[in-house]
Design an enzyme around this catalytic site. Structure first.
Site, PDB file in Angstrom:
ATOM      1  N   HIS A 120     -27.837  33.152  18.741  1.00 49.58           N
ATOM      2  CA  HIS A 120     -28.726  32.925  19.175  1.00 49.58           C
ATOM      3  C   HIS A 120     -29.905  33.658  19.356  1.00 49.58           C
ATOM      4  O   HIS A 120     -30.023  34.379  20.547  1.00 49.58           O
ATOM      5  CB  HIS A 120     -28.036  32.197  20.443  1.00 49.58           C
ATOM      6  CG  HIS A 120     -28.443  31.135  21.268  1.00 49.58           C
ATOM      7  ND1 HIS A 120     -29.370  29.703  20.577  1.00 49.58           N
ATOM      8  CD2 HIS A 120     -29.675  31.136  22.005  1.00 49.58           C
ATOM      9  CE1 HIS A 120     -29.694  29.136  21.380  1.00 49.58           C
ATOM     10  NE2 HIS A 120     -30.035  30.151  22.893  1.00 49.58           N
ATOM     11  N   ASP A 155     -25.002  30.776  15.208  1.00 48.59           N
ATOM     12  CA  ASP A 155     -24.568  30.858  17.241  1.00 48.59           C
ATOM     13  C   ASP A 155     -24.131  30.419  18.017  1.00 48.59           C
ATOM     14  O   ASP A 155     -22.812  29.498  18.080  1.00 48.59           O
ATOM     15  CB  ASP A 155     -26.096  29.670  17.186  1.00 48.59           C
ATOM     16  CG  ASP A 155     -26.830  29.610  18.374  1.00 48.59           C
ATOM     17  OD1 ASP A 155     -26.254  29.806  19.442  1.00 48.59           O
ATOM     18  OD2 ASP A 155     -27.935  29.260  18.265  1.00 48.59           O
ATOM     19  N   SER A 193     -34.765  27.645  21.582  1.00 51.99           N
ATOM     20  CA  SER A 193     -33.547  27.078  22.693  1.00 51.99           C
ATOM     21  C   SER A 193     -34.281  25.937  24.018  1.00 51.99           C
ATOM     22  O   SER A 193     -34.357  24.451  23.307  1.00 51.99           O
ATOM     23  CB  SER A 193     -33.442  27.832  23.243  1.00 51.99           C
ATOM     24  OG  SER A 193     -31.878  28.270  24.445  1.00 51.99           O
TER      25      SER A 193
END
Length: 344
Positions: A175, A141, A54
């Site tokens: 995610h 995600d 991320s």
């Protein structure tokens, strides 16, 4: 009485002001509460690779391009391409995480990239060609849209040889960092942003970066996590006072040769927020133990402009955020240089 209350009010304001700037006041001071980051003879002039999830993925990309003379490969999980936030945070939220707004075109990005390289803002792009790169994308995600990570893939396809680029796209993954060391179901990441998709993200990253590996250790019992002070390496306010280091048993022997990997957590994954969940459960340490890889875990700090403790991929710490002069980039490189005996 009125004078006394006024003085007390001024005193309280002074305390509040001091509290607000405390991190700036102390950022350059040494911290005796933590051990110093060691120099490891087993890492003398070792090869260095980086990974990140991320916001850590964005930072891993920035590190790779800022210092290709030092970073020899990158593994990026759930992130977008270099310079994505060039139009500012508001635009980045809508184009570098979602796809509500279009991000800059690939042609514009490459023009900006080449200009940055020519000026010395980042490194020599020719050094990237032979570097191995791994990219992971969760196709479910909801935080970083798959299309954003697809732009990262397109970006690296113009920079590295095709045989050096490996990609994983998991349909059910959300995610979260993909690891076997969590009970969180695939697509439903834990509060610490880990998910078990029956896929070993750390192992796949390491096999891309280092080639054939010895089997991972069953546990991390032979070695432990070293906590060290980060402040001597960092001049800003966006990094925690402490970082972490995993040293395999073999790498404690000066006569052995080891490699260095830098693993960057995502937002809400630093030790300040998630304790040691990412450090111990991402899966890197199990592979590191049996393959003589020291793992450095730098840590960010929460702040008013950065409430989730993300890495600086949009400029909250310094501008231009993608350059060698980014304070977090500089700090991580200083740590790596110290560990590998290349500090000036």
């Amino acid at each position: 009485m009125a004078w006394h209350n006024s003085s007390r009010f001024i005193h309280l304001l002074s305390l509040l002001a001091c509290g607000l700037i405390l991190s700036a006041c102390t950022s350059n001071q040494s911290d005796d509460n933590y051990s110093r980051l060691p120099y490891l003879a087993s890492l003398n002039h070792a090869s260095i690779t980086v990974s990140g999830f991320s916001s850590g993925g964005y930072m891993a990309n920035q590190l790779h391009l800022a210092h290709p003379e030092k970073i020899e490969g990158a593994a990026i999980f759930s992130a977008g391409p270099w310079g994505c936030a060039i139009k500012g945070l508001s635009h980045a939220m809508m184009s570098c995480m979602k796809t509500t707004l279009p991000m800059i075109s690939q042609q514009e990005r490459m023009t900006m990239l080449q200009k940055a390289s020519r000026s010395g803002t980042i490194g020599d792009l020719a050094l990237l060609v032979d570097d191995p790169v791994y990219i992971f994308m969760g196709q479910s995600d909801a935080v970083v849209a798959p299309a954003v990570t697809e732009s990262l893939i397109t970006f690296y396809q113009t920079l590295v040889a095709s045989y050096n680029l490996r990609i994983t796209a998991l349909p059910e993954a959300g995610h979260g960092f993909p690891t076997l060391q969590t009970d969180a179901e695939c697509g439903s990441p834990s509060g610490h942003h880990l998910q078990n998709c029956h896929f070993d993200g750390a192992g796949e990253a390491f096999s891309t970066l280092y080639g054939q590996l010895k089997p991972a250790a069953e546990t991390n019992q032979k070695s432990d996590i070293v906590e060290f002070g980060q402040l001597e390496f960092f001049e800003g306010k966006g990094m925690l006072d402490r970082g972490y280091l995993y040293i395999p048993e073999a790498c404690r022997d000066d006569n052995n040769r080891c490699k260095l990997h830098i693993a960057l957590h995502g937002c809400d994954q630093s030790a300040e927020v998630a304790e040691d969940h990412f450090i111990r459960n991402s899966g890197f340490n199990r592979w590191a133990e049996t393959n003589n890889i020291v793992v450095l875990y730098p840590q960010t700090k929460k702040s008013l402009p950065n409430p989730k403790g993300c890495w600086d991929w949009w400029g909250y710490e310094s501008e231009p955020f993608f350059s060698r002069k980014n304070q977090q980039v500089s700090a991580i490189i200083r740590m790596a240089d110290h560990l590998t005996g290349q500090a000036e």
